[in-house]
Design an enzyme around this catalytic site. Structure first.
Site, PDB file in Angstrom:
ATOM      1  N   LYS A  27       0.835  -1.208   0.000  1.00  0.00           N
ATOM      2  CA  LYS A  27       0.000   0.000   0.000  1.00  0.00           C
ATOM      3  C   LYS A  27       0.870   1.258   0.000  1.00  0.00           C
ATOM      4  O   LYS A  27       0.630   2.187  -0.779  1.00  0.00           O
ATOM      5  CB  LYS A  27      -0.912  -0.039   1.233  1.00  0.00           C
ATOM      6  CG  LYS A  27      -1.860   1.131   1.375  1.00  0.00           C
ATOM      7  CD  LYS A  27      -3.073   0.761   2.214  1.00  0.00           C
ATOM      8  CE  LYS A  27      -2.778   0.653   3.696  1.00  0.00           C
ATOM      9  NZ  LYS A  27      -2.507   1.960   4.339  1.00  0.00           N
ATOM     10  N   ARG A  32       3.075   5.946  -3.234  1.00  0.00           N
ATOM     11  CA  ARG A  32       4.232   6.753  -3.643  1.00  0.00           C
ATOM     12  C   ARG A  32       4.493   6.638  -5.133  1.00  0.00           C
ATOM     13  O   ARG A  32       4.999   7.579  -5.764  1.00  0.00           O
ATOM     14  CB  ARG A  32       5.462   6.333  -2.813  1.00  0.00           C
ATOM     15  CG  ARG A  32       5.357   6.826  -1.349  1.00  0.00           C
ATOM     16  CD  ARG A  32       6.170   5.973  -0.410  1.00  0.00           C
ATOM     17  NE  ARG A  32       6.233   6.490   0.952  1.00  0.00           N
ATOM     18  CZ  ARG A  32       5.295   6.305   1.898  1.00  0.00           C
ATOM     19  NH1 ARG A  32       4.190   5.635   1.621  1.00  0.00           N
ATOM     20  NH2 ARG A  32       5.464   6.807   3.116  1.00  0.00           N
ATOM     21  N   ARG A 128      -8.517  11.847  12.930  1.00  0.00           N
ATOM     22  CA  ARG A 128      -7.096  11.553  13.176  1.00  0.00           C
ATOM     23  C   ARG A 128      -6.253  12.840  13.243  1.00  0.00           C
ATOM     24  O   ARG A 128      -6.626  13.864  12.654  1.00  0.00           O
ATOM     25  CB  ARG A 128      -6.585  10.596  12.095  1.00  0.00           C
ATOM     26  CG  ARG A 128      -7.310   9.254  12.170  1.00  0.00           C
ATOM     27  CD  ARG A 128      -6.802   8.258  11.176  1.00  0.00           C
ATOM     28  NE  ARG A 128      -5.420   7.890  11.426  1.00  0.00           N
ATOM     29  CZ  ARG A 128      -4.695   7.139  10.607  1.00  0.00           C
ATOM     30  NH1 ARG A 128      -5.222   6.683   9.485  1.00  0.00           N
ATOM     31  NH2 ARG A 128      -3.451   6.843  10.899  1.00  0.00           N
ATOM     32  N   ASP A 321       1.982  -1.461  11.757  1.00  0.00           N
ATOM     33  CA  ASP A 321       0.640  -1.846  11.293  1.00  0.00           C
ATOM     34  C   ASP A 321       0.291  -3.288  11.656  1.00  0.00           C
ATOM     35  O   ASP A 321      -0.823  -3.738  11.399  1.00  0.00           O
ATOM     36  CB  ASP A 321       0.531  -1.655   9.777  1.00  0.00           C
ATOM     37  CG  ASP A 321       0.530  -0.175   9.401  1.00  0.00           C
ATOM     38  OD1 ASP A 321       0.217   0.663  10.264  1.00  0.00           O
ATOM     39  OD2 ASP A 321       0.853   0.138   8.241  1.00  0.00           O
ATOM     40  N   LYS A 348      -4.372   5.309  14.912  1.00  0.00           N
ATOM     41  CA  LYS A 348      -4.461   4.683  13.584  1.00  0.00           C
ATOM     42  C   LYS A 348      -5.910   4.769  13.089  1.00  0.00           C
ATOM     43  O   LYS A 348      -6.673   5.576  13.595  1.00  0.00           O
ATOM     44  CB  LYS A 348      -3.941   3.239  13.647  1.00  0.00           C
ATOM     45  CG  LYS A 348      -2.437   3.171  13.941  1.00  0.00           C
ATOM     46  CD  LYS A 348      -1.637   3.767  12.792  1.00  0.00           C
ATOM     47  CE  LYS A 348      -0.159   3.840  13.086  1.00  0.00           C
ATOM     48  NZ  LYS A 348       0.566   4.618  12.076  1.00  0.00           N
ATOM     49  N   ARG A 352      -6.259   1.173  18.071  1.00  0.00           N
ATOM     50  CA  ARG A 352      -6.051  -0.275  17.906  1.00  0.00           C
ATOM     51  C   ARG A 352      -5.741  -0.981  19.223  1.00  0.00           C
ATOM     52  O   ARG A 352      -5.875  -2.198  19.295  1.00  0.00           O
ATOM     53  CB  ARG A 352      -4.957  -0.532  16.864  1.00  0.00           C
ATOM     54  CG  ARG A 352      -5.465  -0.235  15.464  1.00  0.00           C
ATOM     55  CD  ARG A 352      -4.453  -0.506  14.382  1.00  0.00           C
ATOM     56  NE  ARG A 352      -5.090  -0.387  13.069  1.00  0.00           N
ATOM     57  CZ  ARG A 352      -4.430  -0.235  11.922  1.00  0.00           C
ATOM     58  NH1 ARG A 352      -3.105  -0.179  11.934  1.00  0.00           N
ATOM     59  NH2 ARG A 352      -5.086  -0.150  10.781  1.00  0.00           N
ATOM     60  N   ARG A 394      -7.497  -3.659   9.410  1.00  0.00           N
ATOM     61  CA  ARG A 394      -6.539  -4.595  10.020  1.00  0.00           C
ATOM     62  C   ARG A 394      -7.120  -5.306  11.242  1.00  0.00           C
ATOM     63  O   ARG A 394      -6.719  -6.418  11.574  1.00  0.00           O
ATOM     64  CB  ARG A 394      -5.233  -3.875  10.362  1.00  0.00           C
ATOM     65  CG  ARG A 394      -4.572  -3.265   9.128  1.00  0.00           C
ATOM     66  CD  ARG A 394      -3.093  -3.090   9.255  1.00  0.00           C
ATOM     67  NE  ARG A 394      -2.605  -2.168   8.239  1.00  0.00           N
ATOM     68  CZ  ARG A 394      -2.359  -2.492   6.962  1.00  0.00           C
ATOM     69  NH1 ARG A 394      -2.552  -3.718   6.534  1.00  0.00           N
ATOM     70  NH2 ARG A 394      -1.915  -1.573   6.113  1.00  0.00           N
TER      71      ARG A 394
HETATM   72  C1  S3P Z   1       2.448   4.716   6.241  1.00  0.00           C
HETATM   73  C2  S3P Z   1       3.047   4.993   7.436  1.00  0.00           C
HETATM   74  C3  S3P Z   1       2.553   4.507   8.739  1.00  0.00           C
HETATM   75  C4  S3P Z   1       1.566   3.355   8.589  1.00  0.00           C
HETATM   76  C5  S3P Z   1       0.576   3.608   7.500  1.00  0.00           C
HETATM   77  C6  S3P Z   1       1.267   3.835   6.160  1.00  0.00           C
HETATM   78  C7  S3P Z   1       3.031   5.266   5.006  1.00  0.00           C
HETATM   79  O1  S3P Z   1       1.904   5.544   9.403  1.00  0.00           O
HETATM   80  O2  S3P Z   1       0.903   3.127   9.815  1.00  0.00           O
HETATM   81  O3  S3P Z   1      -0.306   2.492   7.369  1.00  0.00           O
HETATM   82  O4  S3P Z   1       2.690   4.786   3.912  1.00  0.00           O
HETATM   83  O5  S3P Z   1       3.840   6.185   5.115  1.00  0.00           O
HETATM   84  P1  S3P Z   1       2.726   6.587  10.315  1.00  0.00           P
HETATM   85  O6  S3P Z   1       3.710   7.203   9.463  1.00  0.00           O
HETATM   86  O7  S3P Z   1       1.722   7.573  10.807  1.00  0.00           O
HETATM   87  O8  S3P Z   1       3.290   5.751  11.423  1.00  0.00           O
END
Ligand code: S3P
Length: 435
Positions: A27, A32, A128, A321, A348, A352, A394
């Protein structure tokens, strides 16, 4: 397992769990690929792209900003890059759905674009924290507003010219780090981000592949702004966060032997492998290789007797995660597992810590919430029952894993959320259980 209603699913104990699975694309890397492909010059071809709801939100946002993106196969697409300054003002609010990555990374990118934009999301995302990106972006000179003094979405951004900064992030967050780096792309000069523990480094790796000057150092990373980004062919590996459900399923289901193919094992993401191995899990990495700047392997997992361990510090962002499914493994391990330094789990898609404590307790687990984690004492077997996902993908999938070795069937409410990161999860689980 059946599909008694759109949202509710019943998972029955698995008779066996053998064979091979491939999980959908990563993901984080999929998000990106769209972002950098759009900002590059030329056509970027992506394969292994995750067609989940979160990534589709990113895709739609870039289309709304004038980028042509075409699907060329079930998990492949082509992006006609418009260059660093080629995005256009979107005609409407950009809807990030459930995706924190879309909202936070896009905010960074949009802060340096010379137009106005508004970002919103679903009821979970609008709860959030956003100050964590608003603060550094404002320090770069961005004009950005949100509800509650900038803490909550919707966010409104009037992009413009920014200054490079050195930002000491108080949290180990790839979303914060990436937001600042993406803002730094638009600025001549060096943008630096430091963080208390290393978070996932997919942005750094992919920016480097596209031609940016990105220099990681102990405790942080620097980026030289205004690079010429050149289109690339990106091969997205399978998502270790999705593989994690099958790894734990393989460990806790008697008689299981399972190979999960084509999994990204980037060291900033592979905490789950180290944690499960430390718990006594039999995991073997096979056929280790590199694709598009990311290490990849097949993972063989066998049913194992697990024991409780302590998890804290650097390990936490490396498995951030995976804690819902780690808590399932811990609930079935011998002895006590303590998870500390994991306050981030509270912000999150849902809280969680509370969600897993609440739902695992319904199945007879011995689990207690702590402000920064959980303490879990393993039991021989979980009970059947009725549980809820709390609308979090999740949590839903972790509860499905818990169900596989339970005494009786487990009914999980509110399961459509798995579409955000793992389309096809239920079918895959069904296939492998019947194998
Ligand atoms: C992610 C970073 C993480 C992760 C999220 C995806 C990313 O979050 O929990 O599912 O793609 O940069 P945080 O950067 O807030 O920890």
């Amino acid at each position: 397992m059946n599909d008694s209603s759109f949202l509710k699913r019943t998972v029955t104990p698995a008779k066996s769990l053998r064979g091979e699975v491939s999980v959908p694309g990563d993901k984080s890397i999929s998000h990106r690929s769209i972002m950098l492909g759009s900002l590059a010059e030329g056509t970027t071809r992506v394969s292994g792209f995750l067609m989940g709801e979160d990534n589709l939100a990113t895709w739609k946002a870039f289309v709304a900003m004038g980028v042509s993106i075409h699907q060329t196969g079930p998990d492949s697409l082509e992006i006609e890059g418009v260059g660093l300054d080629g995005l256009v003002e979107p005609g409407d609010v950009l809807d990030c759905g459930n995706s924190g990555t879309t909202m936070r990374l896009l905010s960074g990118l949009l802060a340096g674009q010379n137009f106005f934009s508004v970002l919103t999301g679903d009821k979970y995302l609008r709860k959030r924290p956003m100050k964590r990106i608003v603060t550094p972006l404002a320090a770069m000179g961005a004009r950005i507003w949100g509800r509650n003094g900038g803490e909550r979405a919707p966010l409104a951004i009037q992009g413009g010219s920014l200054n490079p900064i050195t930002y000491a992030s108080p949290v180990a967050s790839a979303q914060v780090k990436s937001a600042v780096l993406l803002a730094g792309l638009s600025v001549a000069g060096e943008t630096v981000v430091t963080e208390p523990h290393l978070s996932r480094d997919h942005s750094e790796r992919m920016l480097t592949c596209f031609g940016a000057d990105v220099r990681p150092f102990d405790g942080g990373v620097s980026l030289v702004g205004r690079p010429r980004l050149m289109a690339q062919d990106v091969i997205v590996p399978g998502d270790i966060s999705s593989a994690a459900f099958f790894l734990v399923a393989g460990l806790v289901t008697p008689g299981a032997e399972l190979t999960v193919r084509n999994v990204g094992i980037n060291p900033t993401r592979s905490g789950i492998i180290d944690i499960l191995t430390a718990m006594g899990g039999q995991l073997e990495l096979l056929n280790i290789r590199e694709q598009s700047g990311e290490p990849v392997a097949d993972i063989l997992v066998r049913h194992s007797r697990l024991k409780g361990i302590d998890i804290s510090g650097d390990m936490v962002p490396r498995a951030i995660d995976e804690f819902p499914v780690i808590s399932v493994a811990a609930a079935l391990a011998e002895g006590t597992t303590t998870i500390c330094d994991a306050t981030e789990l509270r912000v999150k898609e849902t809280d969680r810590i509370e969600a897993m404590v609440c739902e695992l307790s319904k199945l007879g687990a011995q689990v207690e919430a702590r402000p920064d984690g959980m303490v879990i004492s393993g039991v021989e077997q979980l009970n059947g029952g009725k549980v809820s996902s709390h609308g979090d993908h999740r949590i839903a999938m972790s509860l499905a894993v818990a169900a596989l070795s339970a005494r009786d069937a487990v009914t999980i409410e509110d399961t459509s959320c798995t579409e955000t990161s793992f389309p096809g999860f239920w079918e895959l689980l069904n296939n492998i259980c019947g194998a």
